[in-house]
Design a protein around this motif. Structure first.
Motif, short mmCIF file in Angstrom:
data_model
loop_
_atom_site.label_atom_id
_atom_site.label_comp_id
_atom_site.label_asym_id
_atom_site.label_seq_id
_atom_site.Cartn_x
_atom_site.Cartn_y
_atom_site.Cartn_z
N THR A 61 -6.43 -6.88 24.37
CA THR A 61 -6.27 -7.83 25.38
C THR A 61 -6.73 -7.69 26.62
OG1 THR A 61 -3.96 -7.76 26.18
CG2 THR A 61 -4.41 -9.42 24.24
N ALA A 62 -7.23 -8.10 27.44
CA ALA A 62 -7.94 -7.41 28.94
C ALA A 62 -6.49 -5.88 29.45
CB ALA A 62 -8.06 -7.93 30.17
N GLU A 63 -4.95 -6.90 29.35
CA GLU A 63 -3.99 -6.01 29.01
C GLU A 63 -3.53 -5.35 28.67
OE1 GLU A 63 -4.37 -9.30 29.15
OE2 GLU A 63 -4.19 -9.66 31.45
N GLU A 64 -4.06 -4.80 27.54
CA GLU A 64 -3.93 -3.86 26.34
C GLU A 64 -4.87 -2.58 26.54
OE1 GLU A 64 -1.53 -6.68 23.35
OE2 GLU A 64 -3.67 -6.65 22.95
N SER A 66 3.49 3.52 29.60
CA SER A 66 4.15 1.90 28.79
C SER A 66 3.27 1.37 28.20
CB SER A 66 4.41 1.06 30.59
OG SER A 66 2.67 1.24 31.00
N TRP A 67 2.03 2.44 28.38
CA TRP A 67 0.99 1.64 27.23
C TRP A 67 1.54 1.74 25.85
CZ3 TRP A 67 -3.01 4.30 24.55
CH2 TRP A 67 -4.45 3.68 23.80
N THR A 68 1.03 1.17 25.16
CA THR A 68 1.35 0.97 23.40
C THR A 68 -0.03 1.08 23.39
OG1 THR A 68 3.34 -0.21 23.31
CG2 THR A 68 1.74 -0.10 21.07
N ALA A 69 -0.58 2.08 21.88
CA ALA A 69 -2.30 2.42 21.16
C ALA A 69 -1.73 1.02 20.63
CB ALA A 69 -2.17 3.47 20.79
N PRO A 70 -3.33 0.55 19.46
CA PRO A 70 -3.53 -0.50 19.60
C PRO A 70 -3.92 -0.05 17.27
CG PRO A 70 -5.81 0.25 20.07
CD PRO A 70 -4.70 0.82 20.80
N LYS A 71 -3.28 -1.45 16.66
CA LYS A 71 -3.69 -0.66 14.80
C LYS A 71 -4.45 -1.48 14.61
CE LYS A 71 1.61 0.51 14.84
NZ LYS A 71 2.81 -0.54 14.31
#
Length: 306
Positions: free
Chosen positions: A206-209, A296-301
């Motif tokens: 998403t835009a936030e991710e 605080s960011w989490t990498a996408p899977k």
């Protein structure tokens, strides 16, 4: 002291080779045990030196600099034909200078770059990797130069030199100075994941991710065992600002890894694969990451498409 330079077109001005000084040689007798110990302790350094030699002297290497104290400059992004290094990026131009400071200090002259991202990595392949200059540090806005030497360089001990902007002591006598130059602009981030090529996968953000970057990010697909790009008729190896990407109306993105382009997926966001018995490897690179947001960011899977 030798000077050599990168021009604005990323071509190289070559340094003239220096003379080799004659030295006396003392013969030392070693026992078999001493010889075995010497080989065990020195093998890794010989292997590292061979890596440098392959770039500097191997005429079959498409990235060879043609000798020490010379420069190789690529003018195109890497594609699947580049197989001299595993997992090359598909985002930046590679400019490599092979440095030899055994006879005298070496000065590398650099132009200004009109680019979002430029970095200089210096390494002797001895587990020490330095980034002395980068656009993230405010470098490359104007021409500059850097002097290289080691503690074994004769006649020089690190004192300031008029007209030299930066002095760098090296950990080895033979090193690679590698520039990564973003030719347009992009976005950085990193993700490594094994995939099975018999299935299709997607990465959705998403835009936030979206990756927290100050420059750009890219997502690049490789064959896992070799670390090389996967050949395809579209010459499409990555999704990012250089290779192209398209955000959805909300500012997010869906990247699809598939043998056939799914309906509704833009060309820019489709990474083609072959239906073959191979493992896949996808790396997300973040160039100049925003370290505060990164906390605080989490990498996408990557998820299998059912």
């Amino acid at each position: 002291m030798k000077y050599f330079a990168l021009s604005l077109a990323l071509a190289a001005c070559l340094a003239a080779p220096g003379a080799v000084s004659a030295q006396s040689v003392e013969t030392i007798e070693l026992t078999d045990a001493q010889m075995e110990e010497l080989v065990r302790r020195s093998y890794q350094y010989v292997a590292m030196f061979n890596v440098n030699n392959k770039v500097a002297l191997d005429p079959d290497n498409p990235m060879t600099s043609g000798g020490y104290n010379r420069v190789f400059a690529s003018t195109d992004l890497a594609d699947h034909t580049l197989q001299v290094i595993a997992r090359p990026n598909n985002d930046t131009l590679y400019v490599a200078a092979m440095i030899d400071v055994t006879e005298e200090p070496i000065v590398l002259e650099m132009p200004a770059f009109d680019s979002t991202y430029v970095s200089l990595m210096v390494t002797g392949y001895d587990h020490y990797v330095n980034i002395p200059m980068s656009t993230t540090k405010g470098d490359f806005d104007e021409p500059a130069n850097i002097l290289f030497y080691s503690e074994r360089t004769p006649g020089y001990e690190g004192e300031p030199v008029e007209g030299v902007d930066m002095v760098m002591e090296l950990t080895g006598d033979f090193v690679g100075a590698v520039f990564r130059v973003m030719p347009h602009a992009a976005e950085p981030e990193r993700l490594k994941r094994n995939l099975a090529a018999m299935h299709d996968y997607e990465i959705v953000m998403t835009a936030e991710e979206m990756p927290p970057v100050n420059a750009f990010w890219s997502t690049t697909l490789y064959e896992n065992e070799t670390g090389f790009f996967i050949p395809n008729d579209r010459f499409k190896y990555s999704v990012g600002e250089n290779a192209g990407y398209k955000l959805d109306g909300d500012g997010g993105i869906r990247i699809v890894i598939a043998a056939e382009q799914p309906e509704g997926v833009p060309d820019e966001n489709w990474l083609p694969i072959n239906r073959a018995d191979m493992d896949l490897d996808i790396i997300m690179r973040l160039y100049a990451p925003d370290l505060e947001r990164y906390k605080s960011w989490t990498a996408p899977k990557a998820k299998k498409i059912q």
